[in-house]
Design a protein around this motif. Sequence first.
Motif, PDB file in Angstrom:
ATOM      1  N   ASP A   1      -6.591  25.158  15.253  1.00 38.69           N
ATOM      2  CA  ASP A   1      -5.054  25.013  15.025  1.00 38.69           C
ATOM      3  C   ASP A   1      -4.343  25.625  16.555  1.00 38.69           C
ATOM      4  OD1 ASP A   1      -6.524  27.334  14.084  1.00 38.69           O
ATOM      5  OD2 ASP A   1      -5.196  27.845  12.888  1.00 38.69           O
ATOM      6  N   GLU A   2      -5.246  25.480  17.189  1.00 40.95           N
ATOM      7  CA  GLU A   2      -4.771  26.778  18.633  1.00 40.95           C
ATOM      8  C   GLU A   2      -4.580  25.318  19.355  1.00 40.95           C
ATOM      9  OE1 GLU A   2      -6.292  31.327  18.168  1.00 40.95           O
ATOM     10  OE2 GLU A   2      -8.106  29.331  19.294  1.00 40.95           O
ATOM     11  N   ILE A   3      -5.471  24.570  18.623  1.00 41.71           N
ATOM     12  CA  ILE A   3      -4.790  22.779  20.504  1.00 41.71           C
ATOM     13  C   ILE A   3      -3.469  22.351  19.794  1.00 41.71           C
ATOM     14  CG2 ILE A   3      -6.001  21.257  21.004  1.00 41.71           C
ATOM     15  CD1 ILE A   3      -9.001  22.672  20.409  1.00 41.71           C
ATOM     16  N   GLY A   4      -2.990  21.457  20.880  1.00 41.95           N
ATOM     17  CA  GLY A   4      -1.720  20.833  20.365  1.00 41.95           C
ATOM     18  C   GLY A   4      -1.956  19.764  21.037  1.00 41.95           C
ATOM     19  N   HIS A   5      -1.142  18.962  21.871  1.00 42.05           N
ATOM     20  CA  HIS A   5      -1.253  18.048  21.689  1.00 42.05           C
ATOM     21  C   HIS A   5       0.022  17.218  22.941  1.00 42.05           C
ATOM     22  CE1 HIS A   5       0.812  15.684  18.652  1.00 42.05           C
ATOM     23  NE2 HIS A   5       1.196  15.023  19.781  1.00 42.05           N
ATOM     24  N   VAL A   6       0.168  16.824  24.031  1.00 39.09           N
ATOM     25  CA  VAL A   6       1.423  16.546  25.009  1.00 39.09           C
ATOM     26  C   VAL A   6       1.099  14.928  25.829  1.00 39.09           C
ATOM     27  CG1 VAL A   6       0.378  17.077  27.034  1.00 39.09           C
ATOM     28  CG2 VAL A   6       2.236  17.607  27.204  1.00 39.09           C
ATOM     29  N   THR A   7       2.315  14.380  25.168  1.00 41.38           N
ATOM     30  CA  THR A   7       2.012  13.056  25.438  1.00 41.38           C
ATOM     31  C   THR A   7       1.747  12.743  27.230  1.00 41.38           C
ATOM     32  OG1 THR A   7       4.242  12.496  23.998  1.00 41.38           O
ATOM     33  CG2 THR A   7       4.301  11.275  25.916  1.00 41.38           C
ATOM     34  N   CYS A   8       2.534  13.241  28.055  1.00 38.08           N
ATOM     35  CA  CYS A   8       1.785  13.116  29.676  1.00 38.08           C
ATOM     36  C   CYS A   8       1.888  14.875  30.714  1.00 38.08           C
ATOM     37  CB  CYS A   8       2.470  11.924  30.192  1.00 38.08           C
ATOM     38  SG  CYS A   8       1.706  11.655  31.779  1.00 38.08           S
TER      39      CYS A   8
ATOM     40  N   PHE B   1      22.073  26.461  43.433  1.00 38.20           N
ATOM     41  CA  PHE B   1      20.581  25.473  42.710  1.00 38.20           C
ATOM     42  C   PHE B   1      20.379  26.451  41.341  1.00 38.20           C
ATOM     43  CE2 PHE B   1      20.348  24.038  46.281  1.00 38.20           C
ATOM     44  CZ  PHE B   1      20.559  22.134  46.432  1.00 38.20           C
ATOM     45  N   LYS B   2      20.197  25.758  40.358  1.00 38.26           N
ATOM     46  CA  LYS B   2      19.599  26.416  38.538  1.00 38.26           C
ATOM     47  C   LYS B   2      18.558  25.606  38.538  1.00 38.26           C
ATOM     48  CE  LYS B   2      20.016  28.547  34.962  1.00 38.26           C
ATOM     49  NZ  LYS B   2      19.594  29.840  34.858  1.00 38.26           N
ATOM     50  N   ILE B   3      17.716  26.222  37.944  1.00 36.77           N
ATOM     51  CA  ILE B   3      16.686  25.514  37.660  1.00 36.77           C
ATOM     52  C   ILE B   3      16.827  25.582  35.973  1.00 36.77           C
ATOM     53  CG2 ILE B   3      13.738  25.324  36.284  1.00 36.77           C
ATOM     54  CD1 ILE B   3      13.736  26.142  39.577  1.00 36.77           C
ATOM     55  N   ILE B   4      15.969  23.875  35.104  1.00 40.48           N
ATOM     56  CA  ILE B   4      16.280  24.150  32.928  1.00 40.48           C
ATOM     57  C   ILE B   4      15.163  23.694  32.980  1.00 40.48           C
ATOM     58  CG2 ILE B   4      17.718  23.110  31.519  1.00 40.48           C
ATOM     59  CD1 ILE B   4      19.094  24.975  32.536  1.00 40.48           C
ATOM     60  N   ARG B   5      14.525  24.186  31.730  1.00 38.76           N
ATOM     61  CA  ARG B   5      13.032  24.612  31.884  1.00 38.76           C
ATOM     62  C   ARG B   5      13.032  23.382  30.622  1.00 38.76           C
ATOM     63  NH1 ARG B   5       8.821  27.632  32.991  1.00 38.76           N
ATOM     64  NH2 ARG B   5       6.570  27.279  32.431  1.00 38.76           N
ATOM     65  N   GLY B   6      12.644  22.461  29.766  1.00 35.17           N
ATOM     66  CA  GLY B   6      12.932  21.571  29.279  1.00 35.17           C
ATOM     67  C   GLY B   6      11.396  21.868  28.344  1.00 35.17           C
ATOM     68  N   ALA B   7      11.383  21.173  26.643  1.00 36.52           N
ATOM     69  CA  ALA B   7      10.666  21.723  26.575  1.00 36.52           C
ATOM     70  C   ALA B   7      10.342  20.875  24.773  1.00 36.52           C
ATOM     71  CB  ALA B   7      12.166  22.535  24.694  1.00 36.52           C
ATOM     72  N   GLY B   8       9.779  20.189  26.282  1.00 36.55           N
ATOM     73  CA  GLY B   8       8.869  18.825  25.706  1.00 36.55           C
ATOM     74  C   GLY B   8       9.533  17.756  24.564  1.00 36.55           C
ATOM     75  N   ALA B   9      10.093  17.325  25.597  1.00 33.18           N
ATOM     76  CA  ALA B   9      11.169  15.833  24.236  1.00 33.18           C
ATOM     77  C   ALA B   9      11.747  15.271  25.215  1.00 33.18           C
ATOM     78  CB  ALA B   9      12.592  16.343  23.318  1.00 33.18           C
ATOM     79  N   TYR B  10      10.465  13.366  24.725  1.00 33.11           N
ATOM     80  CA  TYR B  10      11.115  13.244  26.142  1.00 33.11           C
ATOM     81  C   TYR B  10      12.458  11.751  26.202  1.00 33.11           C
ATOM     82  CZ  TYR B  10      10.200   7.369  27.545  1.00 33.11           C
ATOM     83  OH  TYR B  10      10.063   7.123  28.442  1.00 33.11           O
ATOM     84  N   ILE B  11      12.564  12.062  24.997  1.00 35.33           N
ATOM     85  CA  ILE B  11      14.476  11.488  25.477  1.00 35.33           C
ATOM     86  C   ILE B  11      15.260  12.443  25.844  1.00 35.33           C
ATOM     87  CG2 ILE B  11      15.655  12.674  23.047  1.00 35.33           C
ATOM     88  CD1 ILE B  11      15.771   8.979  24.025  1.00 35.33           C
TER      89      ILE B  11
ATOM     90  N   SER C   1      11.971   9.443  18.934  1.00 34.28           N
ATOM     91  CA  SER C   1      13.642   8.432  18.945  1.00 34.28           C
ATOM     92  C   SER C   1      14.048  10.266  19.061  1.00 34.28           C
ATOM     93  CB  SER C   1      12.833   7.914  18.214  1.00 34.28           C
ATOM     94  OG  SER C   1      14.588   7.915  17.951  1.00 34.28           O
ATOM     95  N   CYS C   2      15.423   9.720  19.397  1.00 35.40           N
ATOM     96  CA  CYS C   2      16.163  10.826  18.878  1.00 35.40           C
ATOM     97  C   CYS C   2      16.419  10.835  17.503  1.00 35.40           C
ATOM     98  CB  CYS C   2      17.128  10.942  20.585  1.00 35.40           C
ATOM     99  SG  CYS C   2      18.463   9.605  19.460  1.00 35.40           S
ATOM    100  N   GLY C   3      16.325   9.363  16.727  1.00 37.47           N
ATOM    101  CA  GLY C   3      16.840   9.803  15.512  1.00 37.47           C
ATOM    102  C   GLY C   3      18.146   8.992  15.145  1.00 37.47           C
ATOM    103  N   LYS C   4      19.542   9.047  16.730  1.00 39.23           N
ATOM    104  CA  LYS C   4      20.872   9.065  16.133  1.00 39.23           C
ATOM    105  C   LYS C   4      20.431   7.335  15.330  1.00 39.23           C
ATOM    106  CE  LYS C   4      25.142   9.111  18.155  1.00 39.23           C
ATOM    107  NZ  LYS C   4      25.896  10.022  19.328  1.00 39.23           N
ATOM    108  N   CYS C   5      19.953   6.339  16.459  1.00 39.45           N
ATOM    109  CA  CYS C   5      20.249   4.784  16.197  1.00 39.45           C
ATOM    110  C   CYS C   5      19.269   4.514  14.550  1.00 39.45           C
ATOM    111  CB  CYS C   5      20.642   4.269  17.409  1.00 39.45           C
ATOM    112  SG  CYS C   5      19.488   3.628  18.306  1.00 39.45           S
ATOM    113  N   TYR C   6      19.442   4.029  14.231  1.00 37.54           N
ATOM    114  CA  TYR C   6      18.659   3.912  12.762  1.00 37.54           C
ATOM    115  C   TYR C   6      17.631   2.428  13.511  1.00 37.54           C
ATOM    116  CZ  TYR C   6      20.942   6.281   9.124  1.00 37.54           C
ATOM    117  OH  TYR C   6      20.359   7.090   8.266  1.00 37.54           O
TER     118      TYR C   6
END
Length: 555
Positions: A95-102, A288-298, A467-472
């Motif tokens: 339960d301490e191990i997750g996964h990441v797409t790439c 310049f400003k850095i915005i750090r992502g949070a794990g969302a491919y979309i 998928s962001c889930g917006k379109c079916y």
Amino acid sequence: MSKNLSQLARRKGIDHTLFQQLVIGEDSRSKDERRQLAKEFLIGEAIVHGTASFYDFIDGDNANKKAYVCNGSSCLCAGSQDQVKEQLLTEFSSDEIGHVTCLGRCSENSAFQINGNNFSGDDINNLAQIVHQNLTDSQENYHVNCLIDKPILTAEINDVAQYYQLFTELQQQDSQAVLDKVSQSGLRGRGGAGFPTGFKWQSCRDIKNDEKYIVCNADEGDAGAFSDRYLLEQRPHAVMFGMLMAGFLVGAKTGVLYIRDEYPAAITATEQAINEFSQLALAIDFSFKIIRGAGAYICGEETALLRSIEGQRPLVSVRPPFPTQSGLFGCPTVLNNVETFASIHWILSGNDQAYQTLGNGKSTGSKLISLDGSFNKPGIYEVAMGTPLTEVIESAGGFAKDLKALHIGGPLGGVVPITKINELTVDFESFAEHGFLLGHASIIGIPESISMVDYIAHLFEFTAAESCGKCYPCKLGSVRGHEMFQQAINDETKIDNELLADLLETMELGSLCALGGGVPLPIKNILQYFADEISPYLQAAQASQQTLIGANAND
């Protein structure tokens, strides 16, 4: 509603966003803290929850893990990750191990992350030392080769002050004339869409507005791609110069770099480059400003990225209006990929015509190609547009294993059988004409040992998860597609080929963005060129028909 939220977010500006409070806030997951954030940003608590719950690293199943296993397509094809997971279990509980797409460590594979640091290759064999000595320096090895006479994107930057001297010189020239040089170079967006850069910048320039933004899309989530990471880690000033130039030409004072959280070294290198830029004290009001992502491919999709920065749930927006008309905080915005911005300095160094002559006239300039661990010399290769694909492969020493196909351009790119690679050149037109997609130009080798039915199931599963889930068509279609193939793999129900064709067409035509609309391409490539592998999983009457179609397609 989204327009109102954009305007509310605009009150706080880019230096204090709801999204970044959720990403880096020490107590951002507590109910009390989120209640305070809702009051501070004048939005409902449900909006804060809706934003936070979207991201894998904030409220998702992979939040707050001590270790992450890369499950991207390249590592999948390398067959390395079962061993990585097994080794990690010697130091961490499940339960301490997750996964990441790439993690972008596709040149070495065996990729994993511990305490925000990325590792790959032989690092897994030193796991105990990494964990107990808190090691942060992973000696990643990959080749960087330039196959053109004068390097453009791979050129070294030895003197930062001298590098930006070009900007000081261009400030003295007519800004429209400078922008015309960008247009005349023929530079097209390197993120995959190939949209003319000069036209985009001109569109933003022509709109009168007191506030404009320049946004760099560094959310490089395509498995197999690490060229953006290379530029941000090794050539951040090339990227920043392009953004600075765009700001000057369109009238923007702020540049935002949206860098995925999975690239910690890229964030660190860019932060250092911003500090170096600030010390130059150039005669221009631009920050310049850095915005750090949070794990969302979309968030690699431009409208979702903009909504993410604003602190909204990053759903894809219908266009028009386009970002150059109404982008970040509802203001005119230029949004380009890392590699696109990095090309600007060379073009404006008196090389706009030379840039235009590289390529086939429609696809101009150079392109970075990411080669994964299935090549003898994996790494980053800079080539002229129009270079034969076989020439790139030969320069990389050929294949390190027996391959049956190359997956080029990320999960939405084409699956090219080995028998077809001699027909392709590295440009948008060649790939499109042959029914493939150059995209980001990442190349993953699919070995003979990989089942193409399993690979299709993997692509559907990836799309369903991201998928962001917006379109079916995307949200439901990807889930149904994965179910269809998984049931066939489990020998429960054969695939109805007509139903599959309808599903793919619905996703192509009905999806709002390239995720749902693009994933049918590699799947159709596999159905066409690997019909013999797919036919046993189709309903009997259709299996023979599909085999015949596949045979004709390969003639």
